[in-house]
Design an enzyme around this catalytic site. Structure first.
Site, PDB file in Angstrom:
ATOM      1  N   ASP A 201      -1.289  -6.248  -1.242  1.00  0.00           N
ATOM      2  CA  ASP A 201      -1.087  -5.883   0.147  1.00  0.00           C
ATOM      3  C   ASP A 201      -0.409  -7.062   0.837  1.00  0.00           C
ATOM      4  O   ASP A 201      -0.411  -8.182   0.328  1.00  0.00           O
ATOM      5  CB  ASP A 201      -2.454  -5.576   0.773  1.00  0.00           C
ATOM      6  CG  ASP A 201      -2.380  -5.351   2.257  1.00  0.00           C
ATOM      7  OD1 ASP A 201      -1.480  -4.623   2.709  1.00  0.00           O
ATOM      8  OD2 ASP A 201      -3.219  -5.933   2.984  1.00  0.00           O
ATOM      9  N   ASP A 203      -0.187  -7.602   4.900  1.00  0.00           N
ATOM     10  CA  ASP A 203      -0.861  -8.070   6.109  1.00  0.00           C
ATOM     11  C   ASP A 203      -2.281  -8.531   5.803  1.00  0.00           C
ATOM     12  O   ASP A 203      -3.056  -7.808   5.164  1.00  0.00           O
ATOM     13  CB  ASP A 203      -0.900  -6.969   7.162  1.00  0.00           C
ATOM     14  CG  ASP A 203       0.480  -6.617   7.683  1.00  0.00           C
ATOM     15  OD1 ASP A 203       1.471  -7.058   7.070  1.00  0.00           O
ATOM     16  OD2 ASP A 203       0.582  -5.904   8.691  1.00  0.00           O
TER      17      ASP A 203
END
EC number: 3.1.3.3
Length: 415
Positions: A201, A203
């Site tokens: 991922d 963020d």
């Protein structure tokens, strides 16, 4: 020479069971210095013994060298001569020696072998006691312990046998939370070192920020967007709906804001080290994000990533329209992209690693061979294979059996 044509010499019957011939465990300990290992075996060579097992460890300048060897041929006088000779040699080099008689090799290790990685910040004796006791409670035995890192976290790896990996993981996860340490349990074997694709991922994982909040800061609606983002990451809102609601608030922003946000993005400590080391090892590395390609494409170029996928902010006539184009990269989309990346990389899904922090990462974490919740929300920590709660992304390397010393040595070679 192929395997079928290999034969052992007649005198080289391996010592493999408790019922095999007599053996001696020769233990040498004291201040470490060059030449100790060579000196011991030069001493033993005069008695015609064979090496059955060997292990050496050095801690704060003190070494322990253990050699399991066959007992010398002949009567008890020969073994007595070996003992006195080894003790005399040890004394001459200011070491201590202990010799223990026995039979055969080490006892066979139990089935169900796992690597248990423990990370502490710091790692307390009480935490180690709790984890070790829990391993014993579920029928496990610690066969070996190795330190992987001493800073910025202390990381040790335990090789454990005697209990299935899923059972061991279930037992240690709650104990780790109670003890305030991170514990990862992965199955031992060749596949652990064959995990050749890592997908992360973006963020709050690869970067410290939530990109949409950076955009919102330029639109004057940062607080409103942050509230929706937090609810979505906790799994309280449908991600696609929350994404559209937040992006709508960005309508009218000048496209030049993209360059401003790129400049504001802060990499998570250890992100460069993690990616650089994985690439040196031949891994392929990718990112998937519920954020925006305007940022992930830049990260892909800067960090030398193999794959990147995210949503795309629509820009018309130099302005953000408040919409995204194409299919939304949501929870299911991230898992789908993991599978697509694995297929493109030619890597079985069981040999992939996924890393994330939010509820929309859960499908991806569960689909991967190893799912790592990194400083994640509680719902994600409970569901992932393992959790890391330290602020350094390169600690993922320890879960793969890569030590800090190996990373630093590789870095120094490129200077």
């Amino acid at each position: 020479m192929d395997d079928a044509s290999r034969t052992l010499p007649a005198h080289a019957d391996p010592v493999t069971t408790e019922e095999a011939g007599p053996t001696l465990l020769v233990k040498i300990f004291g201040k470490d210095r060059p030449g100790i290992t060579a000196g011991l075996f030069d001493t033993l060579a005069g008695f015609g013994v064979d090496v059955v097992d060997l292990e050496q460890v050095v801690t704060r300048g003190r070494m322990v060298l253990c050699a399991l060897v066959t007992a010398p041929a002949g009567d008890g006088a020969v073994e007595g001569a070996l003992r006195s000779t080894v003790h005399a040699w040890a004394e001459s080099v200011k070491m201590q020696a202990e010799i223990i008689s026995g039979t055969g090799d080490n006892r066979p290790r139990g089935t169900g072998r796992s690597h248990v990685t423990i990370l502490g910040y710091p790692l307390s004796a009480r935490a180690m006691s709790s984890i070790a006791a829990r391993i014993t409670d579920v029928g496990g035995n610690i066969d070996r312990i190795l330190r992987l890192a001493k800073y910025p976290v202390t990381a040790v790896e335990l090789t454990v046998s005697g209990t299935p990996t899923p059972q061991l993981r279930s037992a240690l996860a709650p104990e780790a939370m109670r003890s305030g340490v991170d514990v990862a349990v992965v199955a031992a074997g060749l596949y652990r070192r064959a995990q050749r694709l890592v997908v992360m991922d973006v963020d709050s994982t690869v970067i410290q920020d939530e990109v949409i909040e950076l955009f919102a800061g330029h639109a004057g609606c940062e607080e409103q967007v942050a509230e929706v983002t937090a609810a979505a990451m906790r799994g309280e809102l449908d991600f696609a709906q929350s994404l559209h609601a937040r992006v709508t608030l960005l309508a009218g922003l000048d496209a030049s804001v993209v360059d401003k946000v790129r400049a504001e993005v802060r990499l998570t400590p250890g992100a460069r080290t993690l990616i650089r080391t994985l690439k040196r090892l031949g891994y392929q590395v990718g990112v998937v994000s519920g954020g925006f390609t305007q940022i992930t494409d830049d990260l892909k170029e800067r960090l030398g990533l193999d794959f990147a996928a995210a949503n795309t902010l629509e820009i018309v006539d130099g302005k953000l329209t408040g919409r995204v184009t194409g299919p939304v990269v949501d929870r299911a989309g991230k898992a789908r992209l993991l599978r697509e990346f694995a297929a493109q990389a030619g890597v079985p899904l069981a040999q992939t690693v996924a890393i994330g922090d939010g509820a929309n990462d859960l499908d991806m974490l569960n689909a991967a061979g190893l799912g790592v919740a990194f400083n994640a929300k509680p719902v994600v920590r409970r569901a992932a294979h393992t959790a890391l709660n330290v602020p350094f992304l390169d600690t993922v390397l320890y879960l793969l059996g890569i030590s800090r010393e190996e990373v630093e040595a590789a870095d120094s070679e490129t200077l």
